[in-house]
Scaffold this motif. Structure first.
Motif, PDB file in Angstrom:
ATOM      1  N   ALA A   1      -1.738  -6.165  -3.244  1.00  0.00           N
ATOM      2  CA  ALA A   1      -3.030  -6.850  -3.150  1.00  0.00           C
ATOM      3  C   ALA A   1      -3.124  -7.429  -1.744  1.00  0.00           C
ATOM      4  O   ALA A   1      -2.357  -8.321  -1.376  1.00  0.00           O
ATOM      5  N   LEU A   2      -4.051  -6.904  -0.960  1.00  0.00           N
ATOM      6  CA  LEU A   2      -4.144  -7.287   0.447  1.00  0.00           C
ATOM      7  C   LEU A   2      -4.847  -8.616   0.667  1.00  0.00           C
ATOM      8  O   LEU A   2      -4.667  -9.244   1.698  1.00  0.00           O
ATOM      9  N   GLY A   3      -5.654  -9.028  -0.264  1.00  0.00           N
ATOM     10  CA  GLY A   3      -6.362 -10.291  -0.105  1.00  0.00           C
ATOM     11  C   GLY A   3      -7.365 -10.486  -1.217  1.00  0.00           C
ATOM     12  O   GLY A   3      -7.412  -9.729  -2.181  1.00  0.00           O
ATOM     13  N   GLU A   4      -8.180 -11.498  -1.074  1.00  0.00           N
ATOM     14  CA  GLU A   4      -9.144 -11.842  -2.108  1.00  0.00           C
ATOM     15  C   GLU A   4     -10.356 -10.924  -2.139  1.00  0.00           C
ATOM     16  O   GLU A   4     -11.141 -10.980  -3.074  1.00  0.00           O
TER      17      GLU A   4
ATOM     18  N   ASP B   1      12.892  -1.445  -2.863  1.00  0.00           N
ATOM     19  CA  ASP B   1      13.066  -1.364  -1.406  1.00  0.00           C
ATOM     20  C   ASP B   1      11.722  -1.343  -0.691  1.00  0.00           C
ATOM     21  O   ASP B   1      11.546  -2.004   0.344  1.00  0.00           O
ATOM     22  N   LEU B   2      10.761  -0.602  -1.235  1.00  0.00           N
ATOM     23  CA  LEU B   2       9.429  -0.558  -0.633  1.00  0.00           C
ATOM     24  C   LEU B   2       8.764  -1.933  -0.704  1.00  0.00           C
ATOM     25  O   LEU B   2       8.192  -2.414   0.280  1.00  0.00           O
ATOM     26  N   ALA B   3       8.861  -2.593  -1.853  1.00  0.00           N
ATOM     27  CA  ALA B   3       8.259  -3.916  -2.014  1.00  0.00           C
ATOM     28  C   ALA B   3       8.868  -4.926  -1.043  1.00  0.00           C
ATOM     29  O   ALA B   3       8.144  -5.707  -0.409  1.00  0.00           O
ATOM     30  N   ILE B   4      10.184  -4.914  -0.898  1.00  0.00           N
ATOM     31  CA  ILE B   4      10.858  -5.824   0.032  1.00  0.00           C
ATOM     32  C   ILE B   4      10.408  -5.543   1.468  1.00  0.00           C
ATOM     33  O   ILE B   4      10.146  -6.464   2.249  1.00  0.00           O
ATOM     34  N   GLY B   5      10.301  -4.263   1.831  1.00  0.00           N
ATOM     35  CA  GLY B   5       9.874  -3.896   3.184  1.00  0.00           C
ATOM     36  C   GLY B   5       8.461  -4.343   3.488  1.00  0.00           C
ATOM     37  O   GLY B   5       8.174  -4.857   4.579  1.00  0.00           O
ATOM     38  N   ILE B   6       7.557  -4.174   2.515  1.00  0.00           N
ATOM     39  CA  ILE B   6       6.167  -4.606   2.710  1.00  0.00           C
ATOM     40  C   ILE B   6       6.102  -6.124   2.822  1.00  0.00           C
ATOM     41  O   ILE B   6       5.439  -6.678   3.699  1.00  0.00           O
TER      42      ILE B   6
ATOM     43  N   PRO C   1       4.068 -11.098   4.430  1.00  0.00           N
ATOM     44  CA  PRO C   1       4.385 -12.006   3.328  1.00  0.00           C
ATOM     45  C   PRO C   1       3.155 -12.631   2.669  1.00  0.00           C
ATOM     46  O   PRO C   1       3.256 -13.145   1.557  1.00  0.00           O
ATOM     47  N   GLU C   2       2.017 -12.551   3.306  1.00  0.00           N
ATOM     48  CA  GLU C   2       0.809 -13.119   2.708  1.00  0.00           C
ATOM     49  C   GLU C   2       0.201 -12.202   1.646  1.00  0.00           C
ATOM     50  O   GLU C   2      -0.653 -12.631   0.868  1.00  0.00           O
ATOM     51  N   TRP C   3       0.605 -10.943   1.602  1.00  0.00           N
ATOM     52  CA  TRP C   3       0.141 -10.022   0.571  1.00  0.00           C
ATOM     53  C   TRP C   3       0.948 -10.231  -0.705  1.00  0.00           C
ATOM     54  O   TRP C   3       2.112 -10.637  -0.664  1.00  0.00           O
TER      55      TRP C   3
END
Length: 92
Positions: free
Chosen positions: A38-41, A58-63, A68-70
């Motif tokens: 989720a990129l934002g509101e 691993d993908l989630a940790i990398g993103i 970190p705001e996503w």
């Protein structure tokens, strides 16, 4: 950290810096996983998969490390069983 992933209700709280048990996630929930971002509101979302539990993590940790705001969610793609069986996995 804005990473969301499922855990069973009877599991102890993980210690800081520990990773989920990927074999257990695959055995209990699904062999295939999705990473939802989720990129934002404003409703901009993205979804990636199917992935193994480890590849999704691993993908989630990398993103998350890069943005970190996503909000990043790791979710099972397929759960075999009925809704009652699924709910029972997360309740006592």
């Amino acid at each position: 950290m804005a990473i969301v992933y499922p855990v069973q209700a009877d599991e102890p709280e993980p210690e800081d810096g520990t990773e989920p048990d990927f074999a257990e996630l695959a055995a209990d929930l699904s062999d295939a996983w999705l990473v939802e971002v989720a990129l934002g509101e404003d409703g901009d979302d993205a979804c990636f998969g199917p992935l193994s539990a480890r590849a999704a993590w691993d993908l989630a940790i990398g993103i998350d490390a890069r943005r970190p705001e996503w909000t990043v969610s790791v979710v099972p793609l397929h759960v075999a069983g009925t809704p009652d069986e699924l709910v029972a996995l997360f309740e006592d």
